[in-house]
Design a protein around this motif. Structure first.
Motif, mmCIF file in Angstrom:
data_model
loop_
_atom_site.group_PDB
_atom_site.id
_atom_site.type_symbol
_atom_site.label_atom_id
_atom_site.label_comp_id
_atom_site.label_asym_id
_atom_site.label_seq_id
_atom_site.Cartn_x
_atom_site.Cartn_y
_atom_site.Cartn_z
ATOM 1 N N UNK A 194 40.180 32.782 70.564
ATOM 2 C CA UNK A 194 41.236 33.091 71.681
ATOM 3 C C UNK A 194 42.621 32.741 71.395
ATOM 4 N N UNK A 195 42.600 31.512 70.508
ATOM 5 C CA UNK A 195 44.040 31.243 70.023
ATOM 6 C C UNK A 195 44.655 32.146 68.883
ATOM 7 N N UNK A 196 43.846 32.545 67.975
ATOM 8 C CA UNK A 196 44.149 33.594 66.816
ATOM 9 C C UNK A 196 44.555 34.631 67.521
ATOM 10 N N UNK A 197 44.124 35.202 68.522
ATOM 11 C CA UNK A 197 44.454 36.523 69.093
ATOM 12 C C UNK A 197 45.573 36.443 69.661
ATOM 13 N N UNK A 198 46.471 35.182 70.146
ATOM 14 C CA UNK A 198 47.685 34.888 70.495
ATOM 15 C C UNK A 198 48.691 34.949 69.469
ATOM 16 N N UNK A 199 48.406 34.662 68.332
ATOM 17 C CA UNK A 199 49.168 34.606 67.011
ATOM 18 C C UNK A 199 50.171 35.788 66.827
ATOM 19 N N UNK A 200 49.655 36.661 66.944
ATOM 20 C CA UNK A 200 50.810 38.152 66.650
ATOM 21 C C UNK A 200 51.966 37.940 67.471
ATOM 22 N N UNK A 201 52.000 37.292 68.579
ATOM 23 C CA UNK A 201 52.968 37.256 69.671
ATOM 24 C C UNK A 201 53.606 35.883 69.721
ATOM 25 N N UNK A 202 52.829 34.781 69.530
ATOM 26 C CA UNK A 202 53.394 33.582 69.647
ATOM 27 C C UNK A 202 53.627 32.858 67.979
ATOM 28 N N UNK A 203 53.138 33.389 67.057
ATOM 29 C CA UNK A 203 53.276 32.645 65.664
ATOM 30 C C UNK A 203 52.240 31.958 65.507
#
Length: 304
Positions: free
Chosen positions: A247-256
């Motif tokens: 779940x967190x890795x999926x957010x990384x393209x947006x949040x870094x």
């Protein structure tokens, strides 16, 4: 984010800290300053000289050897005796086998015997932490996951124990409450939510790093949305941990980039499994709060 300055090769023990902790340790043993040794003083002549070896009684990793020359120097100074010549044979971070000589000391017998227990207590404790850490570092080698320490340290010895973690191949997390903000479950309860707690820390101390402990996937996602870029995934089972990482890795393209740490009830037998979930770190309180000492001894050589 981990403070790499704490883990660099230059991050050695501060000599002034070593001098202070040795002074306090000697005061404790001798009953104050300069103190007295009611066994050694009447049985050993002031001019008697001996050679001693600091020896490992078990296999392990050594750390804290700087206390050895400091302890004998302070004892000699306290009682107006000649200095002890110390030759360190091993270096902090070395793997040693039972029977290995770590240091050779020659000087007044009184100094050697008075300093013996103080230097052994400190070096044995540090070496025990380094040995325990090395087991974790070896277990995680090649996984891309690093073992971290915690604040679960012996009062007054945090600097020594965190240094010993570095000697054992681990990495230091925060040194205390003053350098990194860590929002844990009780902070969330008191503030009302993860988001509220993170916002309060950022408003009060905008210059400090903020880490957030998450017990669920939803909390992990909320923490990232609140601005946290370092998460402690606490006491999660294998399925929940894997889901939180995804779940967190999926957010990384947006949040870094978000650094992820697994924590809570970790053991060596599950280290590889936890690392396979994709976490960057594992924090292990047992490195410091439960590590047994490495058995060291100071042996006088006969016939000197």
């Amino acid at each position: 984010m981990i403070d790499d300055t704490l883990n660099s090769d230059a991050a050695d023990l501060d000599p002034s800290w070593v001098a202070d902790v040795v002074r306090r340790t000697l005061d404790e043993d001798l009953g104050g300053f300069p103190g007295r040794d009611v066994t050694t003083f009447p049985t050993i002549a002031p001019d008697a000289v001996a050679t001693a070896h600091l020896v490992a009684r078990a296999d392990g990793v050594v750390a804290g050897l700087a206390v050895v020359p400091e302890a004998v120097a302070q004892v000699a100074d306290r009682f107006g005796l000649p200095p002890v010549d110390v030759r360190l044979v091993a270096r902090d971070g070395d793997r040693v086998a039972a029977g290995s000589v770590l240091a050779e000391l020659r000087g007044p017998t009184r100094v050697l015997l008075v300093a013996e227990r103080s230097l052994l207590n400190l070096a044995s404790r540090a070496s025990g932490v380094a040995t325990a850490t090395r087991r974790w570092a070896d277990a995680l080698e090649g996984t891309g996951t690093t073992v971290l320490d915690t604040r679960k340290t012996t009062p007054g010895l945090r600097v020594l124990e965190k240094y010993a973690v570095r000697c054992g191949g681990g990495t230091n997390k925060r040194m205390g409450l003053h350098d990194v903000a860590m929002v844990k479950d009780n902070h969330v309860v008191a503030a009302g939510s993860v988001t509220a707690a993170v916002a309060a820390v950022r408003a009060g101390y905008p210059d400090v790093l903020v880490q957030v402990e998450a017990d669920t996937v939803d909390q992990a996602v909320e923490a990232v949305g609140a601005g946290a870029r370092f998460l402690l995934l606490d006491n999660m089972g294998p399925a929940a941990l894997a889901a939180a990482v995804v779940a967190v890795r999926a957010l990384e393209p947006t949040v870094g980039r978000v650094e992820l740490e697994a924590t809570g009830n970790l053991t060596l037998d599950v280290a590889a499994q936890v690392a396979a979930a994709g976490v960057d770190y594992m924090s292990v309180g047992a490195l410091t709060h439960s590590a047994p000492i490495l058995d060291l001894a100071l042996d006088l050589l006969p016939g000197d």
